[in-house]
Scaffold this active site. Structure first.
Site, short mmCIF file in Angstrom:
data_model
loop_
_atom_site.label_atom_id
_atom_site.label_comp_id
_atom_site.label_asym_id
_atom_site.label_seq_id
_atom_site.Cartn_x
_atom_site.Cartn_y
_atom_site.Cartn_z
N ARG A 61 0.76 -1.24 0.09
CA ARG A 61 0.09 0.12 0.22
C ARG A 61 0.90 1.27 -0.14
O ARG A 61 0.47 2.19 -0.76
CB ARG A 61 -0.95 -0.05 1.26
CG ARG A 61 -2.01 -1.02 1.15
CD ARG A 61 -2.72 -1.41 2.23
NE ARG A 61 -1.58 -2.54 2.67
CZ ARG A 61 -1.94 -3.76 2.55
NH1 ARG A 61 -3.04 -4.06 2.02
NH2 ARG A 61 -0.84 -4.54 3.02
N THR A 62 1.73 1.37 0.82
CA THR A 62 2.50 2.71 0.98
C THR A 62 3.29 2.94 -0.27
O THR A 62 3.23 4.13 -0.92
CB THR A 62 3.50 2.66 2.36
OG1 THR A 62 2.84 1.98 3.44
CG2 THR A 62 4.14 3.95 2.59
N ARG A 112 11.74 3.24 3.32
CA ARG A 112 11.43 2.41 4.49
C ARG A 112 12.46 1.48 4.89
O ARG A 112 12.97 0.94 3.90
CB ARG A 112 9.94 1.66 4.03
CG ARG A 112 9.75 0.45 4.92
CD ARG A 112 8.41 -0.43 4.72
NE ARG A 112 7.41 0.53 4.83
CZ ARG A 112 5.98 -0.08 4.64
NH1 ARG A 112 5.95 -1.22 4.51
NH2 ARG A 112 5.04 0.72 5.07
N HIS A 140 5.10 5.50 11.42
CA HIS A 140 4.53 5.58 10.08
C HIS A 140 3.97 6.67 10.07
O HIS A 140 2.65 6.45 10.11
CB HIS A 140 4.25 4.15 9.95
CG HIS A 140 3.79 3.74 8.55
ND1 HIS A 140 3.62 4.56 7.48
CD2 HIS A 140 3.22 2.47 7.75
CE1 HIS A 140 3.28 4.21 6.41
NE2 HIS A 140 3.06 2.74 6.61
#
Ligand code: CP
Length: 316
Positions: A61-62, A112, A140
């Site tokens: 998703r990110t 990340r 996050h």
């Protein structure tokens, strides 16, 4: 956001923690994300900005929502997925040198990495803005922004909420950022941590290492009862990949249809995803379950609003 000034007076903004945002900036972002969604089909301006997404831990998703957001803004994307094996980190390059290098190729970086301290290197060595998409079990922040945006959309407020945050609160970075963000708006936060039972019978709760000042702790045996009073129930998975000991038994709140039927009709269930056994699939069709579609979709709008704010210093 934290402002840094580079030689020559160039201003640099990072988003490495929820602490980097003021309440006013958060509300600007939520408004801008709403406008992004409203105007999504209108052509956006062409721009030559380049975003690098550098992910040394898995993501669906990110990374993809940041890339979708940048495409929407008319910009371009450089992708390093699987960077722990595909980048020169695998050859022993330091994070410091990685930031120095990335900054020569792009206008902003989304990163990340499992090392909680990588954000310190970003602050020190990056010449372009860096957005934290996860620093190990740390934070996050953009997940928390999209969570708050979803709460606002569903319940029409970001204050005076009773929010229960459940699961692995020790290593769950989304929980860490969400607690801080909800606290900026004076909400009541109930922590329902998973409990590990060791081989010798010793039990311990997976409580937060930090950021839990002012939160209300709910013991395992009371969690189902407290659930009934909540406006928002935020479920998180167990972060087993971060545990050194894997043989423990775990006690934790699991939502099934029967338990959800005890919740308030006007409440919502959120989950940053990916989901494991903490929410049974039979809950997905409940109107209160916002995680699969509404919450995920909001990730694109909030990230587009954030990139616009950071790269163009303006909001729509
Ligand atoms: N919520 C979240 O961070 O999802 P991904 O790991 O798929 O990016």
């Amino acid at each position: 956001m934290i402002l840094q000034f580079l030689p020559g007076g160039i201003m640099l903004k990072h988003l490495l923690s929820v602490d980097d945002l003021t309440g006013e900036e958060v509300m600007d972002l939520l408004r801008s994300a709403r406008n992004m969604e409203r105007d999504w089909d209108e052509p956006f301006y062409e721009n030559r900005k380049v975003l690098a997404t550098f992910f040394a831990e898995p993501s669906t998703r990110t990374r993809l929502s940041f890339e979708r957001a940048m495409h929407h803004l008319g910009g371009r994307v450089l992708t390093a997925a699987d960077a722990s094996v595909s980048s020169s980190l695998a050859k022993g390059e330091s994070l410091k040198d990685t930031f120095r290098t990335l900054g020569q190729y792009c206008d902003a970086i989304v990163m990340r990495h499992k090392d909680v301290t990588w954000t310190d290197h970003a602050r020190r060595y990056s010449r372009v803005p860096v957005i934290n998409a996860g620093n190990g079990g740390g934070e996050h922040p953009t997940q928390a922004l999209l969570d708050l945006h979803t709460i606002h959309q569903e319940l029409h407020r970001v204050t005076e909420l009773a929010v229960m945050i459940c699961g692995d609160l020790t290593d769950g970075r989304t929980a860490h950022s969400l607690v801080k963000l909800l606290q900026k708006f004076g909400n009541k936060i109930y922590l329902a941590p998973a409990r590990r039972v060791c081989a010798n019978g010793y039990k311990y709760d997976m409580l937060m290492r930090c950021h839990d000042d002012g939160c209300i702790y709910i013991d395992h045996q009371d969690q189902k009862e407290v659930l009934k009073e909540m406006d928002v129930v935020y479920m998180t998975r167990l972060q087993k990949e971060r545990w050194e000991v894997t043989t423990d038994e775990i006690e934790y709140l699991r939502l099934d249809r029967k338990l959800v039927s005890t919740m308030k009709q006007e409440s919502i269930i959120l989950h940053p995803l990916p989901r494991q056994e903490e929410i049974a699939e039979e809950v997905d069709d409940d109107p209160r379950a916002a995680y699969h579609e509404r919450q995920v979709r909001n990730g694109v709008f909030i990230r587009a609003a954030l990139l616009e704010m950071m790269l163009y210093q303006r909001t729509k």
